[in-house]
Design an enzyme around this catalytic site. Structure first.
Site, PDB file in Angstrom:
ATOM      1  N   ASP A  14       0.833  -1.202   0.000  1.00 62.77           N
ATOM      2  CA  ASP A  14       0.000   0.000   0.000  1.00 62.77           C
ATOM      3  C   ASP A  14       0.868   1.252   0.000  1.00 62.77           C
ATOM      4  O   ASP A  14       1.843   1.354   0.755  1.00 62.77           O
ATOM      5  CB  ASP A  14      -0.899  -0.004   1.244  1.00 62.77           C
ATOM      6  CG  ASP A  14      -1.877   1.164   1.258  1.00 62.77           C
ATOM      7  OD1 ASP A  14      -2.184   1.700   0.173  1.00 62.77           O
ATOM      8  OD2 ASP A  14      -2.332   1.543   2.355  1.00 62.77           O
ATOM      9  N   CYS A  22      -7.509  -1.705  -5.322  1.00 58.96           N
ATOM     10  CA  CYS A  22      -6.716  -1.987  -4.135  1.00 58.96           C
ATOM     11  C   CYS A  22      -7.707  -1.935  -2.981  1.00 58.96           C
ATOM     12  O   CYS A  22      -8.804  -2.476  -3.114  1.00 58.96           O
ATOM     13  CB  CYS A  22      -5.550  -1.008  -3.998  1.00 58.96           C
ATOM     14  SG  CYS A  22      -5.949   0.716  -4.386  1.00 58.96           S
ATOM     15  N   LEU A  26      -7.207   4.419  -4.452  1.00 59.45           N
ATOM     16  CA  LEU A  26      -6.625   5.758  -4.545  1.00 59.45           C
ATOM     17  C   LEU A  26      -5.124   5.760  -4.830  1.00 59.45           C
ATOM     18  O   LEU A  26      -4.561   6.813  -5.112  1.00 59.45           O
ATOM     19  CB  LEU A  26      -6.874   6.535  -3.242  1.00 59.45           C
ATOM     20  CG  LEU A  26      -8.333   6.825  -2.895  1.00 59.45           C
ATOM     21  CD1 LEU A  26      -8.430   7.536  -1.550  1.00 59.45           C
ATOM     22  CD2 LEU A  26      -8.997   7.650  -3.989  1.00 59.45           C
ATOM     23  N   GLY A  27      -4.492   4.606  -4.753  1.00 62.71           N
ATOM     24  CA  GLY A  27      -3.044   4.570  -4.955  1.00 62.71           C
ATOM     25  C   GLY A  27      -2.584   3.492  -5.905  1.00 62.71           C
ATOM     26  O   GLY A  27      -2.187   3.750  -7.038  1.00 62.71           O
ATOM     27  N   ARG A  28      -2.637   2.264  -5.447  1.00 65.43           N
ATOM     28  CA  ARG A  28      -2.107   1.157  -6.245  1.00 65.43           C
ATOM     29  C   ARG A  28      -2.886   0.939  -7.541  1.00 65.43           C
ATOM     30  O   ARG A  28      -2.293   0.716  -8.602  1.00 65.43           O
ATOM     31  CB  ARG A  28      -2.102  -0.127  -5.401  1.00 65.43           C
ATOM     32  CG  ARG A  28      -1.060  -0.140  -4.322  1.00 65.43           C
ATOM     33  CD  ARG A  28      -1.223  -1.305  -3.360  1.00 65.43           C
ATOM     34  NE  ARG A  28      -2.340  -1.102  -2.431  1.00 65.43           N
ATOM     35  CZ  ARG A  28      -2.646  -1.950  -1.466  1.00 65.43           C
ATOM     36  NH1 ARG A  28      -1.947  -3.057  -1.300  1.00 65.43           N
ATOM     37  NH2 ARG A  28      -3.663  -1.688  -0.652  1.00 65.43           N
TER      38      ARG A  28
END
Length: 256
Positions: free
Chosen positions: A124, A169, A173-175
């Site tokens: 994460d 994810c 919002l990221g990965r």
């Protein structure tokens, strides 16, 4: 179908927190000055401290440079919420789901509906390792539709929804969005334009480390050909079968 391996698990799932911490990791303090100045003009992520509860948040990303592929970014389903997500996956013509986190639902539920699940988890807040980027780009390359140059064929293709690859994810919002950004760079979009494009549709995406990686990402370094210019999944499968048949024929001729 893609010849890449995909894995699924029907065992007990590791509990995953249904909240994502929003902290200073989203700041641009670690980014070089020129990139930071560019990002000041982009939609900014949420700044409120504390925990942001996950919801049924799905974001359809349609790359403007091609009508042959779409991406669906979502937060992680659970077995109890999967019926809602499954209906949305079908509605958006999803062929594959890529899980960048630990499993929170049974993959068989999607596989029974003809949707392939790929388990490619990474940490994460981090950037994806090279092997996952390569798997991801190969998947996109096998799913992207090559549009015909014939006017009549193009009109027929317009009526058919392009394939969609869903990726998630925990919070989406990221990965998940960084994989979509990488694919869009390979499709021809300028690096930081992908950040702007995705953030305008899904606020809060990317931390400073991920933005810095996107800014320095080199198109064509991992996948040596342009997305969509390689052999399609079905063609590559036919080529592999043809090559195997040819190899066996040569082997038997040598033995004879």
């Amino acid at each position: 179908m893609s010849t890449m391996s995909s894995s699924s698990s029907s065992s007990t799932h590791t509990p995953v927190s249904m909240f994502r911490s929003v902290s200073a990791e989203s700041s641009t303090s670690a980014i070089n000055p020129s990139t930071a100045a560019r990002l000041q003009r982009l939609p900014t992520p949420p700044r409120s401290p504390g925990l942001v509860p996950l919801g049924r948040q799905l974001t359809l990303i349609e790359p403007p440079m091609t009508k042959g592929i779409r991406f669906l970014i979502l937060d992680c389903p659970t077995d109890s919420t999967l019926p809602f997500y499954l209906a949305e996956l079908k509605r958006n013509n999803v062929t594959d789901v890529v899980r960048c986190c630990e499993p929170t639902y049974r993959a068989e539920t999607l596989q029974n509906e003809g949707i392939t699940v790929h388990d490619w988890p990474f940490r994460d807040g981090a950037v994806p390792p090279v092997n996952i980027i390569k798997n991801w780009l190969l998947l996109v390359d096998t799913r992207i539709v090559r549009r015909s140059s014939s006017p009549s064929a193009s009109e027929e293709e317009e009526e058919v929804a392009p394939p969609t690859i869903a990726v998630h994810c925990v919070a989406g919002l990221g990965r998940a969005p960084i994989l979509v950004a990488i694919a869009m760079i390979e499709l021809g979009m300028a690096n930081l334009d992908t950040v702007e494009f995705i953030r305008r549709r899904r606020r809060g995406c990317f931390n400073s480390n991920q933005i810095q990686y996107i800014d320095g990402y080199k198109r064509g370094k991992i996948l040596k050909h342009t997305l969509g210019s390689g052999p399609s999944g079905s063609n590559s499968g036919s080529s592999a079968a043809s090559g195997l048949k040819s190899g066996l024929s040569k082997m038997f001729r040598l033995k004879a």
